[in-house]
Design an enzyme around this catalytic site. Structure first.
Site, PDB file in Angstrom:
ATOM      1  N   LYS A  60      37.074  40.007  45.460  1.00  0.00           N
ATOM      2  CA  LYS A  60      37.224  41.107  44.515  1.00  0.00           C
ATOM      3  C   LYS A  60      35.931  41.904  44.369  1.00  0.00           C
ATOM      4  CE  LYS A  60      41.536  40.787  43.264  1.00  0.00           C
ATOM      5  NZ  LYS A  60      42.484  41.835  43.718  1.00  0.00           N
ATOM      6  N   TYR A 115      38.091  34.037  45.459  1.00  0.00           N
ATOM      7  CA  TYR A 115      38.709  35.184  44.792  1.00  0.00           C
ATOM      8  C   TYR A 115      37.650  36.147  44.251  1.00  0.00           C
ATOM      9  CZ  TYR A 115      41.626  37.592  41.277  1.00  0.00           C
ATOM     10  OH  TYR A 115      42.273  38.521  40.504  1.00  0.00           O
TER      11      TYR A 115
END
Length: 304
Positions: free
Chosen positions: A177, A173
């Site tokens: 991002k 993640y």
């Protein structure tokens, strides 16, 4: 005469708009006069498709309030799904002004337990799911500019504090991002001459992703200001997607509750130039000296 709404006449796509932040953004845009394409594949927290259609429900909610919205249930992490998303805006409304990339999910694991499928799935939805709609929209806007119809277009991407500072247990993640921030900077530089501004937000709010991982801090208060309400993030997203944000591009904003912060990314810190090649020992000693003059890194984040 009533005041003109901030996004009156603009056509806005919001991905992942069936719940949480995306739903809040879609409703906020509609309240400011925008016409919406509400995208959501309708998946669970792990990315597996669910049986219901949250995009349809949000579109119906907007129409019931007197707004204009159509639902799109395609997979925007595929070339065809992204193309059909942009076509939905053009076929329905004849134009596209703003793209809000918001779709995503979690598959949290510590690095040693993070398998390739979990890495690929999160990269696919977050990073590829930003790239493909952005590419489709950018191609349309470039064609418009070359045809003499210069757009006043906006893109709002969704990064995270995890992408800016890292997050234990979220290597996939966080990497995705962080990639979104880099993609934002590149797209802003490439598309500015075609009338397109590209920015990113790093929001903190109560969503399906965060309320499980951070149940205590994300819980709604019994009374008073609900700092974790996803609707708190949407006003900035609406402004960034409107013509009122003229001149703002290539920026990242962290937003949480009533706070908005302009994030300042990598920039040169302390430096020493020997003017010749270092030995390994010299390089190490120099690095340690520079670190004594450098700022301490920020805290490691959780999912945002």
């Amino acid at each position: 005469m009533s005041a003109r709404l901030l996004c009156e006449g603009r056509v806005v796509i919001v991905t992942g708009a069936g719940r949480g932040l995306g739903r809040a953004h879609a409703l906020a845009y509609a309240a400011e006069g925008a016409r919406l394409v509400v995208n959501d594949l309708g998946v669970g927290l792990d990315g597996v498709p669910a049986a219901d259609s949250p995009a349809r429900r949000v579109a119906e909610e907007i129409r019931a309030a007197g707004g204009e919205a159509v639902a799109h249930g395609g997979d925007i992490a595929t070339a065809e799904g992204a193309a059909s998303l942009v076509r939905a805006a053009l076929d329905t409304y004849g134009r596209l002004d703003t793209l809000v990339n918001n779709a995503g999910f979690l598959r949290d694991r510590m690095l040693v337990n993070l398998d390739e499928d979990d890495w690929d799935a999160v990269m696919r939805v977050h990073l590829k799911g930003h790239f493909l709609p952005l590419r489709q929209a950018a191609a349309h806007w470039r064609a418009e500019a070359r045809a003499g119809r210069a757009p006043d277009a906006r893109v709002v991407n969704t990064s995270s504090g995890a992408g800016l500072l890292g997050s234990v247990g979220q290597g996939n993640y966080s990497a995705a991002k962080a990639g979104i921030v880099a993609l934002t900077l590149v797209a802003a530089a490439e598309m500015e001459r075609h009338g397109v501004q590209v920015n990113a937000i790093a929001p903190a709010a109560r969503t399906r992703m965060t309320e499980r991982t951070f149940a205590d801090t994300m819980a709604a208060p019994g009374s008073g200001f609900d700092a974790m309400d996803p609707g708190n993030v949407s006003p900035l997203v609406v402004w960034l997607g409107s013509a009122a944000s003229a001149g703002v591009t290539g920026r990242v904003f962290e937003t949480e509750g009533g706070r908005i912060t302009v994030m300042e990314g990598w920039r040169p810190g302390p430096s020493i130039d020997k003017g010749a090649r270092w030995t390994p020992g010299e390089a190490g000693e120099t690095a340690r000296e520079l670190l004594t003059r450098a700022e301490t890194p920020g805290a490691v984040y959780g999912a945002r």
